[in-house]
Design an enzyme around this catalytic site. Structure first.
Site, PDB file in Angstrom:
ATOM      1  N   LYS A 485       0.845  -1.203   0.000  1.00  0.00           N
ATOM      2  CA  LYS A 485       0.000   0.000   0.000  1.00  0.00           C
ATOM      3  C   LYS A 485       0.872   1.240   0.000  1.00  0.00           C
ATOM      4  O   LYS A 485       2.066   1.179   0.331  1.00  0.00           O
ATOM      5  CB  LYS A 485      -0.882  -0.021   1.252  1.00  0.00           C
ATOM      6  CG  LYS A 485      -0.070   0.011   2.536  1.00  0.00           C
ATOM      7  CD  LYS A 485      -0.921  -0.315   3.740  1.00  0.00           C
ATOM      8  CE  LYS A 485      -0.072  -0.221   4.998  1.00  0.00           C
ATOM      9  NZ  LYS A 485      -0.577  -1.031   6.075  1.00  0.00           N
ATOM     10  N   ARG A 584     -10.642   0.601  14.509  1.00  0.00           N
ATOM     11  CA  ARG A 584     -10.512   1.333  13.256  1.00  0.00           C
ATOM     12  C   ARG A 584     -11.643   0.858  12.337  1.00  0.00           C
ATOM     13  O   ARG A 584     -12.701   1.442  12.334  1.00  0.00           O
ATOM     14  CB  ARG A 584      -9.117   1.076  12.673  1.00  0.00           C
ATOM     15  CG  ARG A 584      -8.684   2.059  11.648  1.00  0.00           C
ATOM     16  CD  ARG A 584      -7.187   1.978  11.362  1.00  0.00           C
ATOM     17  NE  ARG A 584      -6.783   0.711  10.747  1.00  0.00           N
ATOM     18  CZ  ARG A 584      -5.547   0.483  10.304  1.00  0.00           C
ATOM     19  NH1 ARG A 584      -4.605   1.412  10.418  1.00  0.00           N
ATOM     20  NH2 ARG A 584      -5.230  -0.659   9.753  1.00  0.00           N
ATOM     21  N   TYR A 711      18.499  30.864   5.084  1.00  0.00           N
ATOM     22  CA  TYR A 711      17.415  31.816   5.333  1.00  0.00           C
ATOM     23  C   TYR A 711      17.369  32.292   6.786  1.00  0.00           C
ATOM     24  O   TYR A 711      17.623  31.520   7.715  1.00  0.00           O
ATOM     25  CB  TYR A 711      16.060  31.146   5.035  1.00  0.00           C
ATOM     26  CG  TYR A 711      15.735  31.068   3.560  1.00  0.00           C
ATOM     27  CD1 TYR A 711      15.657  32.229   2.781  1.00  0.00           C
ATOM     28  CD2 TYR A 711      15.503  29.839   2.960  1.00  0.00           C
ATOM     29  CE1 TYR A 711      15.336  32.140   1.434  1.00  0.00           C
ATOM     30  CE2 TYR A 711      15.188  29.757   1.608  1.00  0.00           C
ATOM     31  CZ  TYR A 711      15.115  30.918   0.851  1.00  0.00           C
ATOM     32  OH  TYR A 711      14.807  30.830  -0.476  1.00  0.00           O
ATOM     33  N   MET A 760      13.548  24.792   0.463  1.00  0.00           N
ATOM     34  CA  MET A 760      12.616  23.948  -0.269  1.00  0.00           C
ATOM     35  C   MET A 760      13.355  22.836  -1.023  1.00  0.00           C
ATOM     36  O   MET A 760      12.962  21.673  -0.978  1.00  0.00           O
ATOM     37  CB  MET A 760      11.800  24.783  -1.263  1.00  0.00           C
ATOM     38  CG  MET A 760      10.703  23.996  -1.948  1.00  0.00           C
ATOM     39  SD  MET A 760       9.777  24.958  -3.151  1.00  0.00           S
ATOM     40  CE  MET A 760       8.855  26.065  -2.109  1.00  0.00           C
TER      41      MET A 760
END
Ligand SMILES: *Cc1c(COP(=O)(O)O)cnc(C)c1O
Length: 816
Positions: A485, A584, A711, A760
């Site tokens: 999955k 669940r 930064y 990023m």
């Protein structure tokens, strides 16, 4: 080997049914990797955990005409059978005969824990052009691999180099009985021993049994237990110890770290030196083993130095990468001989691509005459159904007429690239097989889908290895469902499922229907369980023959309604999920009567009943886990009593397999364990790391104390240092919170802190005075740091780290 069916039956005292005059030159034991059916027999090997007879029909479909098997299967027409009492013993008897029939052969047997294959391949590189030599292919060294290797011996060989590996006590005695080498070589034995042996001592005693009848034993004496044991037991034999420790007869007396100095070796009372680029301990120790063997074969020091200088790295992997225009490139451009060509042909059998292209160069390191060599190459190649073949070189191109496919010839790799013919390739499996000097890597670069420095590298063989480690704990008949999955836990789509299918996994598990559809579209035919069958996807589920988890009466009703709408006649497989404590999804115990009443009404088949453990990895929650199991047993017993067939039952996930083995029922569901993660140290030790996230340094800058990095000036250098800029950032799935010395990356095997805010697409690391340069490799995780360590920096678990790696990071798949 070259026998008729009659001869083989006589040699091994087996029964022959059919044609007595068929020739056998090869024996294949894996029906999936049959690369040639000419003069080839298929042997159905029965082991305690598997029966090879299941695969007889597959072998016959591929064109095999001779079957060696413990049982006769009269349903197949036109087949010649050799019926044996015990398939493994048959191979061993035949191999023993083959060895005895060739007394001219000087034999070298190599065993140990690490380095066997490298030492063997290197020895072969040193010796093949000195005398006709036969060796075991790649790492073919098991109870079955050794006999198969020995069967390659023929009258023309003078030297045989074979690797002998064992994984359990008492195996060596069997192997020594068929193969007793004149010169025994023992490579490194680590202190970690596999769980099949009581302790290190038992492992050593067992391995050195190989040398019972050897004249000379060349052994790594760095392990003191090994050193003493061999000296104690084998007092009558010629013993030569090598290694880094001072007590050894053969050792290194220079400082390997001093790159200006050659490696100086002391061989008993003699000294000599050779240059070396790679100076890690393993490489140097393996080189010492070579020195000892060559000395034993009476090579001069000059010759030994010359041979060592000419050694080439032993690459043991085939690499598959996605190419442009939906091509799939299988790259094996590291070395080329007939053996490795066969391995590559076996390997590509596992892909479903309809069209195949071969790019093949001259074979350089062979002493056989060209005519016979290239005839063999062409015959083998013609059996593989390539649609086109590109031949590169001055020798092989002269045999163009022998190749049946559409064949093109080029003198050099560059000429093929310039011809623009590669641009025509589309939807092909492209096998690149070349001797190193042809640099057909250039072709790979040319065809590869956009090259990235940042990759998530997945080792598929490690995944299988890890499944097998878990399987070894289970009963042989217990089925395995691999949970693929979420894009196989972030590792990739159909590539992993395809490999698992090839290795006969019983079930695949996905979360959503889409994931299952993706697998089906890529040729996956293994049953697929969908755990979250969304209401809108029932149609697709049925169209693609996926099997839904049914967790409530509402879902049962909706799904069966869809079956009716579509007019499905057969009993459709469904999987009942029982709620036992996860809270669940699932049927509660009080709903079971109603469920049973409903089930009778519908045209479905309960393929399985299952539940999920919430805390199988937490020892403190043992009581809770056992109560979950108890509820599961009670509820599933009740359901089964009402059905007139037996569905599969399953509850264990990876840590369940290791911690609650007794409750395996009929199947287990493995997930994270495939990747090499386990909370249980004894298991973890046996697992292999199946995933590495890595990239390369973009730039290195010198910064002065007080300079700010990145930064917002969040980090200021504490002293003058060097900073590496690394091209991954939070958009790739590196959490921003691990900047500013919370997280580390690996450079030159050391962990270095990430400094400044993570950007990023980039991050910076303080590399101090590590001698790294632009372009050097950076390990984000698995290596140093490990995936577990990296997950700790991120304050999460490996599952989340893996599934967060963004899709823009290229996945590449490695198979050994
Ligand atoms: C994901 C999943 C598994 C696999 O769990 P691991 O801990 O990764 O082994 C097993 N069963 C179900 C229902 C799952 O969702």
């Amino acid at each position: 080997m070259n026998y008729t069916t009659k001869q083989i039956a006589e040699i091994t005292q087996s029964q022959l049914i059919g044609n007595k005059d068929l020739k056998i030159q090869h024996i294949a034991f894996d029906s999936r990797s049959i690369y040639s059916v000419i003069k080839t027999a298929f042997i159905a090997i029965n082991t305690p955990t598997n029966s090879g007879e299941k695969y007889i029909s597959q072998a016959i479909e591929k064109g095999i005409k001779i079957i060696i098997s413990e049982n006769f299967h009269p349903e197949f027409d036109g087949i010649t059978w050799i019926i044996v009492e015990n398939s493994v013993k048959f191979l061993q008897d035949l191999a023993k005969y083959q060895v005895e029939k060739n007394p001219q052969l000087k034999t070298i047997g190599i065993t140990g824990s690490n380095g066997k294959t490298i030492v063997k391949e290197w020895l072969y590189q040193c010796l093949w052009n000195e005398m006709p030599t036969v060796k075991s292919p790649k790492s073919f060294n098991s109870q079955i691999g050794l006999p198969l290797s020995l069967l390659q011996i023929s009258e023309k060989h003078q030297l045989g180099i074979f690797e002998v590996g064992i994984s359990k006590p008492s195996e060596m005695q069997v192997l020594e009985d068929i193969f007793s080498p004149k010169i025994g070589v023992l490579t490194h034995i680590g202190t970690a021993h596999s769980s099949n042996f009581k302790n290190e001592e038992e492992l050593i005693s067992e391995k050195i049994l190989l040398f019972k009848n050897s004249e000379t034993i060349i052994f790594n004496g760095d392990n003191v237990l090994v050193y003493n044991k061999i000296k104690d037991i084998y007092t009558e034999k010629k013993l030569i110890s090598f290694g880094l420790e001072n007590r050894n007869d053969v050792k290194i007396i220079s400082d390997p770290e001093n790159l200006n100095e050659e490696i100086k070796v002391q061989y008993f009372n003699e000294e000599f030196s050779f240059p070396a680029n790679q100076r890690d301990e393993a490489t140097l120790t393996n080189a010492l083993a070579l020195v000892c063997v060559m000395k034993e074969l009476h090579f001069s020091n000059e010759k030994i130095i010359e041979k060592i200088n000419a050694l080439k790295a032993v690459e043991m992997r085939l690499e598959s990468v996605n190419g442009v225009r939906n091509n799939l490139i299988i790259n094996d451009s590291f070395n080329l001989d007939l053996d490795s060509l066969i391995i590559a042909y076996q390997f590509i059998k596992q892909y479903n691509k309809a069209e195949k292209t071969l790019i093949l160069t001259d074979i350089i390191d062979v002493k056989e005459d060209e005519f016979s060599l290239y005839n063999k190459v062409a015959d083998l190649t013609n059996e593989q159904n390539f649609s086109q073949v590109f031949l590169i070189g001055t020798q092989i191109t002269r045999f163009k007429e022998k190749f049946k496919a559409k064949t093109f010839t080029f003198r050099k790799t560059k000429k093929l690239i310039e011809s623009q013919q590669l641009e025509q390739l589309e939807n092909q499996l492209i096998l690149l097989k070349g001797a190193r000097i042809f640099e057909i890597d250039q072709i790979k670069k040319h065809l590869e889908l956009q090259k990235h420095d940042t990759v998530l590298e997945i080792n598929l063989n490690s995944i299988i290895h890890n499944i097998n480690v878990h399987k070894a704990l289970l009963k042989p008949e217990t089925k395995v469902c691999a949970m693929v999955k979420a894009y196989s836990y972030g590792l990739g789509g159909y590539e992993i499922a395809e490999f698992l299918q090839h290795h006969h996994i019983d079930y695949l598990g996905v979360a959503f229907a889409d994931e299952g559809v993706d697998l089906r579209k890529n040729g996956i035919t293994t049953p697929i369980l969908v755990m979250n069958p969304e209401q809108g996807s029932y149609d697709t589920i049925i169209d693609y023959n996926l099997e839904p988890e049914i967790y409530s009466l509402r879902v049962l009703e909706l799904f069966t309604h869809q079956l009716q709408l579509k007019g499905i006649q057969r009993k459709y497989p469904i999987h009942l999920k029982i709620e036992t404590g996860m809270h669940r999804l699932g049927f509660k115990e009080y709903e079971i009567d109603e469920l049973l009443a409903q089930l009778k009404k519908y045209n479905v088949k309960v393929a399985s009943i299952f539940s999920h453990l919430s805390s199988s990895d937490i020892p403190e929650e043992k009581e809770y886990t056992l109560s979950q199991i108890e509820i599961f047993k009670r509820v599933s017993d009740k359901i089964i009593k009402e059905l007139d067939y037996k569905p599969i039952r399953h509850i264990l996930n990876s840590s369940g397999i290791t911690n609650y083995t007794d409750y395996q029922f009929d199947m287990v569901r493995i997930g994270i364990g495939m990747i090499g993660i386990s909370p249980t140290p004894e298991i973890k030790e046996q697992l292999q790391n199946a995933v590495t996230f890595k990239t390369v340094i973009s730039q290195i800058s010198e910064v002065k104390k007080g300079d700010s990095i990145g930064y917002s000036r969040k980090y200021k250098a504490e002293k003058d240092t060097r900073v590496a800029t690394i091209p991954v950032g939070y958009a790739d799935g590196i959490p921003r919170l691990i900047g500013n010395k919370i997280g580390f990356v690996g450079i030159h095997k050391e962990k270095v802190p990430i400094i400044g805010n993570i950007c990023m697409d980039m991050l910076m690391a303080d590399i101090g005075n590590i001698a790294a340069k632009d372009g050097d490799e950076v390990i984000i995780f698995n290596g140093n740091p490990t995936l577990e360590e990296f997950s700790e920096y991120c304050k999460t678990i490996p599952y989340e780290v893996l599934t967060s790696i963004s899709r823009r990071v290229k996945r590449i798949y490695i198979k050994n």
